[in-house]
Write a protein that holds these residues in place. Structure first.
Motif, PDB file in Angstrom:
ATOM      1  N   ASP A 107     -73.493  12.441  -9.159  1.00 15.70           N
ATOM      2  CA  ASP A 107     -72.837  11.248  -8.634  1.00 15.70           C
ATOM      3  C   ASP A 107     -73.937  10.296  -8.184  1.00 15.70           C
ATOM      4  OD1 ASP A 107     -71.836   9.391  -6.606  1.00 15.70           O
ATOM      5  OD2 ASP A 107     -69.971  10.529  -6.656  1.00 15.70           O
TER       6      ASP A 107
ATOM      7  N   LYS B 178     -69.941  11.259   2.007  1.00 11.56           N
ATOM      8  CA  LYS B 178     -69.265  11.840   0.854  1.00 11.56           C
ATOM      9  C   LYS B 178     -69.343  13.361   0.892  1.00 11.56           C
ATOM     10  CE  LYS B 178     -69.797   8.307  -2.777  1.00 11.56           C
ATOM     11  NZ  LYS B 178     -70.397   8.064  -4.108  1.00 11.56           N
TER      12      LYS B 178
ATOM     13  N   ARG C 295     -66.386  15.336  -1.133  1.00 11.16           N
ATOM     14  CA  ARG C 295     -66.412  14.665  -2.434  1.00 11.16           C
ATOM     15  C   ARG C 295     -67.635  15.057  -3.247  1.00 11.16           C
ATOM     16  NH1 ARG C 295     -66.002   8.603  -0.692  1.00 11.16           N
ATOM     17  NH2 ARG C 295     -66.230   8.262  -2.950  1.00 11.16           N
TER      18      ARG C 295
END
Length: 262
Positions: A164, A176, A181
């Motif tokens: 990411d 995050k 995530r």
């Protein structure tokens, strides 16, 4: 007497015209990375560059900006250089690294001309089973995040992991990660240390084994290298001289002992 005065004035005019050639605009990432740099011009990178400027007679003008923009401006010759840039194959097109003549096509940058060395660390949620054993990730279930434009992305992709790259700042990555995530985050040593000491630190930890260690350089634009190759060489030589000087090494040890970074 009049002739001497005219000679002095002419010399002064010559210096005035030459002075802009000795001003070099350098961009750097708009983020504090201790102990290397702060947004107000503190840290070891700025201390080193200040002494380089003194020894070479140049003046550095600094511009902070998002990292990807800084690299784009370097590539398009909008700035004279950028500092604290790591080296990889793709980045050779961005500018000139110190090496065999400092040319962009050199296979490797010269690590003796580096500004500093830093590590990328694996940051995980506290209690996570995710780990790095020095060769591969263990118990990875999800993506590894890193900051936009950071060279550690090439390392992660070479490991075959999902990544990411959607965060500009290390604290965005940390949030995050805490929110679930991301499985983990690859961060520079200074960023990771700062985060663990901050309000998010109670929910994070650093895996014991560093992901990778990299040297970081003063990189000069292709236009600068083409027009002033001798000055480029002087700058890189001065970086090495300052970094290896007893005074700077003492200062670096002091900052590290204060916990300023890895």
């Amino acid at each position: 007497m009049r002739r001497s005065l005219f000679a002095a004035l002419a010399a002064g005019c010559a210096l005035a015209h030459a002075a802009p050639d000795q001003r070099i605009t350098l961009c750097f990432e708009r983020q504090e990375v201790q102990p290397w740099r702060t947004l107000d011009g503190g840290g070891l990178n700025f201390e080193l560059l200040a002494e380089v400027a003194r020894r070479t007679g140049v003046t550095f003008d600094y511009q902070s900006m998002p990292w990807k923009r800084c690299l784009e401006q370097l590539k398009s010759n909008q700035v004279g250089g950028a500092f604290a840039v790591s080296h990889n194959r793709e980045r050779k097109s961005l500018g000139a690294y110190p090496g065999a003549g400092g040319a962009a096509g050199d296979a490797q940058a010269d690590p003796s001309k580096r500004m500093h060395t830093d590590s990328y660390l694996l940051v995980r949620r506290k209690g996570s089973r995710l780990d790095w054993n020095g060769k591969s990730f263990l118990n990875l279930d999800g993506r590894i995040g890193f900051q936009l434009g950071y060279s550690v992305g090439d390392f992660l992709r070479a490991q075959g992991v999902a990544v990411d790259e959607g965060s500009q700042r290390s604290d965005e990555l940390a949030r995050k990660l805490i929110a679930g995530r991301l499985a983990g985050a690859a961060m520079g040593g200074g960023d990771a240390t700062r985060l663990l000491r901050g309000p998010l630190g109670a929910r994070l930890e650093i895996a014991p084994v560093p992901l990778i260690e990299k040297p970081y350089y003063l990189v000069l634009s292709h236009a600068f290298m083409a027009s002033r190759p001798q000055l480029a060489a002087r700058l890189w030589d001065a970086v090495e001289e300052v970094r290896t000087s007893p005074a700077y090494r003492k200062r670096e040890r002091e900052r590290m002992q204060l916990g300023g970074g890895y």
